[in-house]
Design a protein around this motif. Structure first.
Motif, PDB file in Angstrom:
ATOM      1  N   TYR A  53       0.885  -1.060  -0.344  1.00 20.39           N
ATOM      2  CA  TYR A  53      -0.010   0.006  -0.152  1.00 20.39           C
ATOM      3  C   TYR A  53       0.742   1.239  -0.046  1.00 20.39           C
ATOM      4  CZ  TYR A  53      -4.407  -2.529   1.022  1.00 20.39           C
ATOM      5  OH  TYR A  53      -5.775  -3.475   1.043  1.00 20.39           O
ATOM      6  N   VAL A  54       2.097   1.064   0.965  1.00 20.95           N
ATOM      7  CA  VAL A  54       2.376   2.413   0.742  1.00 20.95           C
ATOM      8  C   VAL A  54       3.262   2.877  -0.285  1.00 20.95           C
ATOM      9  CG1 VAL A  54       4.916   3.463   1.164  1.00 20.95           C
ATOM     10  CG2 VAL A  54       3.272   2.241   3.666  1.00 20.95           C
ATOM     11  N   VAL A  55       4.125   1.741  -0.804  1.00 22.00           N
ATOM     12  CA  VAL A  55       4.733   1.547  -2.432  1.00 22.00           C
ATOM     13  C   VAL A  55       3.684   1.885  -3.544  1.00 22.00           C
ATOM     14  CG1 VAL A  55       5.509   0.374  -4.046  1.00 22.00           C
ATOM     15  CG2 VAL A  55       6.096  -0.473  -2.313  1.00 22.00           C
ATOM     16  N   ASN A  56       2.452   1.606  -3.099  1.00 18.15           N
ATOM     17  CA  ASN A  56       1.166   1.974  -4.278  1.00 18.15           C
ATOM     18  C   ASN A  56       0.754   3.841  -3.760  1.00 18.15           C
ATOM     19  OD1 ASN A  56      -1.057   1.161  -5.996  1.00 18.15           O
ATOM     20  ND2 ASN A  56      -2.253   2.633  -3.930  1.00 18.15           N
ATOM     21  N   ASP A  57       0.925   3.847  -2.831  1.00 20.11           N
ATOM     22  CA  ASP A  57       0.979   4.916  -3.081  1.00 20.11           C
ATOM     23  C   ASP A  57       2.498   6.265  -2.797  1.00 20.11           C
ATOM     24  OD1 ASP A  57      -1.600   4.866  -1.273  1.00 20.11           O
ATOM     25  OD2 ASP A  57      -0.785   5.399   0.830  1.00 20.11           O
ATOM     26  N   ILE A  58       2.914   5.944  -3.206  1.00 21.57           N
ATOM     27  CA  ILE A  58       4.460   7.048  -3.038  1.00 21.57           C
ATOM     28  C   ILE A  58       4.083   6.602  -4.915  1.00 21.57           C
ATOM     29  CG2 ILE A  58       6.495   6.847  -3.777  1.00 21.57           C
ATOM     30  CD1 ILE A  58       6.892   5.470  -1.045  1.00 21.57           C
ATOM     31  N   ASP A  64      -2.533  11.469  -7.235  1.00 23.60           N
ATOM     32  CA  ASP A  64      -4.208  10.858  -5.869  1.00 23.60           C
ATOM     33  C   ASP A  64      -4.259  12.686  -5.879  1.00 23.60           C
ATOM     34  OD1 ASP A  64      -3.982   8.312  -6.258  1.00 23.60           O
ATOM     35  OD2 ASP A  64      -2.651   8.592  -4.341  1.00 23.60           O
ATOM     36  N   ARG A  65      -2.963  13.432  -6.009  1.00 19.99           N
ATOM     37  CA  ARG A  65      -3.712  14.812  -6.003  1.00 19.99           C
ATOM     38  C   ARG A  65      -4.490  15.265  -5.955  1.00 19.99           C
ATOM     39  NH1 ARG A  65       1.930  14.804  -5.535  1.00 19.99           N
ATOM     40  NH2 ARG A  65       3.342  14.812  -3.480  1.00 19.99           N
ATOM     41  N   ALA A  66      -5.240  14.948  -7.768  1.00 23.06           N
ATOM     42  CA  ALA A  66      -5.727  14.732  -8.940  1.00 23.06           C
ATOM     43  C   ALA A  66      -7.129  14.905  -8.592  1.00 23.06           C
ATOM     44  CB  ALA A  66      -5.709  15.542 -10.061  1.00 23.06           C
ATOM     45  N   HIS A  67      -7.081  13.394  -7.610  1.00 21.82           N
ATOM     46  CA  HIS A  67      -8.021  12.636  -6.944  1.00 21.82           C
ATOM     47  C   HIS A  67      -9.482  13.187  -6.011  1.00 21.82           C
ATOM     48  CE1 HIS A  67     -10.965   9.067  -6.488  1.00 21.82           C
ATOM     49  NE2 HIS A  67     -10.912   8.636  -7.384  1.00 21.82           N
ATOM     50  N   PRO A  68     -10.671  13.166  -5.891  1.00 18.40           N
ATOM     51  CA  PRO A  68     -11.792  13.757  -5.259  1.00 18.40           C
ATOM     52  C   PRO A  68     -11.035  13.171  -4.137  1.00 18.40           C
ATOM     53  CG  PRO A  68     -12.940  12.312  -6.658  1.00 18.40           C
ATOM     54  CD  PRO A  68     -11.220  12.878  -7.714  1.00 18.40           C
ATOM     55  N   THR A  69     -11.219  11.723  -3.563  1.00 15.87           N
ATOM     56  CA  THR A  69     -10.571  11.324  -2.425  1.00 15.87           C
ATOM     57  C   THR A  69      -9.285  10.599  -1.837  1.00 15.87           C
ATOM     58  OG1 THR A  69     -12.070   9.796  -3.008  1.00 15.87           O
ATOM     59  CG2 THR A  69     -13.513  10.365  -2.027  1.00 15.87           C
ATOM     60  N   LYS A  70      -8.664  10.466  -3.154  1.00 10.48           N
ATOM     61  CA  LYS A  70      -7.116   9.864  -2.839  1.00 10.48           C
ATOM     62  C   LYS A  70      -6.452  10.592  -2.488  1.00 10.48           C
ATOM     63  CE  LYS A  70      -7.966   5.996  -6.084  1.00 10.48           C
ATOM     64  NZ  LYS A  70      -7.712   5.169  -6.355  1.00 10.48           N
ATOM     65  N   CYS A  71      -7.094  12.618  -2.468  1.00 11.58           N
ATOM     66  CA  CYS A  71      -6.509  13.619  -2.483  1.00 11.58           C
ATOM     67  C   CYS A  71      -5.781  13.806  -0.725  1.00 11.58           C
ATOM     68  CB  CYS A  71      -6.396  15.173  -3.265  1.00 11.58           C
ATOM     69  SG  CYS A  71      -7.976  15.670  -2.623  1.00 11.58           S
ATOM     70  N   LEU A  72      -6.544  13.173   0.287  1.00 10.00           N
ATOM     71  CA  LEU A  72      -6.397  13.254   1.157  1.00 10.00           C
ATOM     72  C   LEU A  72      -5.304  11.825   1.886  1.00 10.00           C
ATOM     73  CD1 LEU A  72      -9.987  13.413   2.211  1.00 10.00           C
ATOM     74  CD2 LEU A  72      -7.925  15.540   2.178  1.00 10.00           C
ATOM     75  N   ARG A  73      -5.002  10.843   0.665  1.00  8.42           N
ATOM     76  CA  ARG A  73      -3.771   9.990   1.337  1.00  8.42           C
ATOM     77  C   ARG A  73      -3.078  10.864   2.256  1.00  8.42           C
ATOM     78  NH1 ARG A  73      -4.723   5.613  -3.317  1.00  8.42           N
ATOM     79  NH2 ARG A  73      -7.024   4.529  -2.603  1.00  8.42           N
ATOM     80  N   PRO A  74      -2.036  10.300   2.561  1.00  5.43           N
ATOM     81  CA  PRO A  74      -0.712  10.865   3.445  1.00  5.43           C
ATOM     82  C   PRO A  74       0.157  11.025   2.289  1.00  5.43           C
ATOM     83  CG  PRO A  74      -1.449   8.767   5.182  1.00  5.43           C
ATOM     84  CD  PRO A  74      -2.238   8.465   3.655  1.00  5.43           C
ATOM     85  N   ILE A  75       0.555  10.753   1.731  1.00  9.21           N
ATOM     86  CA  ILE A  75       1.591  10.954   0.535  1.00  9.21           C
ATOM     87  C   ILE A  75       1.006  11.815  -0.344  1.00  9.21           C
ATOM     88  CG2 ILE A  75       3.171  10.323  -1.506  1.00  9.21           C
ATOM     89  CD1 ILE A  75       3.777   9.055   1.632  1.00  9.21           C
ATOM     90  N   ALA A  76      -0.470  11.907  -0.658  1.00  5.13           N
ATOM     91  CA  ALA A  76      -0.331  12.975  -1.916  1.00  5.13           C
ATOM     92  C   ALA A  76      -0.797  14.102  -0.918  1.00  5.13           C
ATOM     93  CB  ALA A  76      -1.664  12.043  -2.375  1.00  5.13           C
ATOM     94  N   SER A  77      -1.264  14.023  -0.023  1.00  3.75           N
ATOM     95  CA  SER A  77      -1.259  15.078   1.154  1.00  3.75           C
ATOM     96  C   SER A  77       0.095  15.702   1.364  1.00  3.75           C
ATOM     97  CB  SER A  77      -2.384  14.924   2.143  1.00  3.75           C
ATOM     98  OG  SER A  77      -2.063  14.146   3.106  1.00  3.75           O
ATOM     99  N   GLY A  78       0.580  15.227   1.356  1.00  2.29           N
ATOM    100  CA  GLY A  78       2.233  15.975   1.941  1.00  2.29           C
ATOM    101  C   GLY A  78       1.957  15.796   3.751  1.00  2.29           C
ATOM    102  N   ILE A  80       3.050  12.845   5.404  1.00  2.00           N
ATOM    103  CA  ILE A  80       4.214  12.143   5.143  1.00  2.00           C
ATOM    104  C   ILE A  80       5.117  12.170   4.117  1.00  2.00           C
ATOM    105  CG2 ILE A  80       4.885   9.840   5.499  1.00  2.00           C
ATOM    106  CD1 ILE A  80       2.410   8.537   7.339  1.00  2.00           C
ATOM    107  N   SER A  81       6.546  12.210   4.485  1.00  2.00           N
ATOM    108  CA  SER A  81       7.485  12.344   3.381  1.00  2.00           C
ATOM    109  C   SER A  81       7.577  11.009   2.769  1.00  2.00           C
ATOM    110  CB  SER A  81       8.770  12.922   3.861  1.00  2.00           C
ATOM    111  OG  SER A  81       9.288  12.544   4.638  1.00  2.00           O
ATOM    112  N   THR A  82       8.061  11.021   1.346  1.00  2.00           N
ATOM    113  CA  THR A  82       8.498   9.694   0.347  1.00  2.00           C
ATOM    114  C   THR A  82       9.423   9.061   1.813  1.00  2.00           C
ATOM    115  OG1 THR A  82       8.052  10.886  -1.063  1.00  2.00           O
ATOM    116  CG2 THR A  82       8.931   8.365  -1.458  1.00  2.00           C
ATOM    117  N   ALA A  83      10.458   9.612   1.681  1.00  2.00           N
ATOM    118  CA  ALA A  83      11.480   9.328   2.671  1.00  2.00           C
ATOM    119  C   ALA A  83      11.566   8.119   3.530  1.00  2.00           C
ATOM    120  CB  ALA A  83      12.811   9.885   2.978  1.00  2.00           C
ATOM    121  N   PRO A  84      10.661   8.801   4.764  1.00  2.00           N
ATOM    122  CA  PRO A  84      10.244   7.502   5.818  1.00  2.00           C
ATOM    123  C   PRO A  84       8.927   6.450   5.351  1.00  2.00           C
ATOM    124  CG  PRO A  84       9.292   9.476   6.143  1.00  2.00           C
ATOM    125  CD  PRO A  84      10.172   9.736   5.566  1.00  2.00           C
TER     126      PRO A  84
END
Length: 293
Positions: A53-58, A64-78, A80-84
């Protein structure tokens, strides 16, 4: 912490309860050692699923940032950063494999199914999800691999009828997910959705629903080894599971066609009280059917 739980999709660990089906239906879940082994199998698969799931979100962060609901995911919303996130994904994937080495009954086979699930989902994330039919097949195989992993981990054979039941109903749910996405977001939300239409999805959904319920019924009666229904509590409970499964599937279909649902099985079950009640009742009658004479 809440953002990390969202990133790891802990709510979706409910899908991984399929890992426990071979143990549950074998009648061995009351044995402490077998139950502990089943719990370890469940955790191992959950760790691998969360890593994917983490790999998918990265991978999908920009879309996801352009999606009406997926833009709220932690990676897309910022949040949580990519490195951790990458570090956590690697740790979870390693933990999943490490748990198999000392605990699985058939270690090589369990690791093979676990890696197959990881490869399948990475391929899905990196482009296969945009290919019509292939995306349905890959979603369906993901459900099936949960059963096979649980079987290998606990050293329990899977009935041929149970295999066919899970396969057919997995295709039904995967088609339903695409049907729900079209209903809620339209065909522009995902590349493959542009190639589907509701009538195609509907026709195929109900073909596989019918097959799944027939296979499930045959699995139920196969375990009885009798020509006629008996009157033991266990047999009656197993038979009661058939109409519960029928109406649960019917309710799922109702939800994806008549409500603002994206078709995700976990989201639909948790968001619809009648369906949740049906699923709880089914679990109860199955436990009674398998563990009572």
């Amino acid at each position: 912490m809440c953002e990390w739980l969202k990133l790891l999709r802990v709510k979706h660990w409910l899908k991984n309860l399929l890992v426990l089906f071979p143990l549950l239906f074998s009648g061995r879940a009351v044995q402490p050692d077998a139950l502990i082994q089943g719990i370890v199998a469940f955790l191992a698969f959950c760790f691998m699923a969360s890593a994917i799931y983490v790999v998918n979100d990265i991978r999908d962060a920009e879309n996801d940032r352009a999606h009406p609901t997926k833009c709220l995911r932690p990676i897309a919303s910022g949040a949580i950063s990519t490195a951790p996130a990458i570090v956590v994904a690697c740790v979870f994937a390693v933990l999943a494999v490490v748990l198999c080495i000392p605990c699985a009954q058939q270690t090589p086979l369990a690791i093979l199914f676990l890696i197959a699930y990881a490869v399948l989902n990475i391929a899905y994330s990196f482009g296969c999800k945009n290919v019509p039919i292939l995306d349905i097949a890959m979603l369906s195989v993901g459900f099936l691999l949960r059963i096979l992993f649980g079987s290998a981990f606990c050293g329990i054979e899977v009935s041929s009828w149970l295999f066919l039941t899970v396969l057919s109903l997995s295709v039904f749910l995967s088609l339903g997910k695409r049907r729900g996405e079209i209903e809620r977001f339209g065909t522009s939300a995902r590349a493959s959705l542009m190639r589907y239409d509701k009538s195609f999805l509907d026709k195929n959904m109900y073909v596989y629903l019918g097959l799944g319920l027939v296979f499930y019924s045959l699995w139920t009666f196969q375990g009885m080894d009798v020509a006629y229904l008996g009157y033991s509590i266990g047999q009656l409970a197993l038979v009661a599971g058939i109409p519960l499964a029928m109406f649960a599937c019917m309710r799922y279909s109702f939800c994806i066609e008549r409500t603002a649902s994206d078709g995700d099985p976990i989201g639909v079950v948790l968001g619809d009280k009648p369906l949740l009640v049906l699923m709880i009742l089914w679990v109860v009658v199955m436990i009674i059917g398998v563990y009572m004479p």
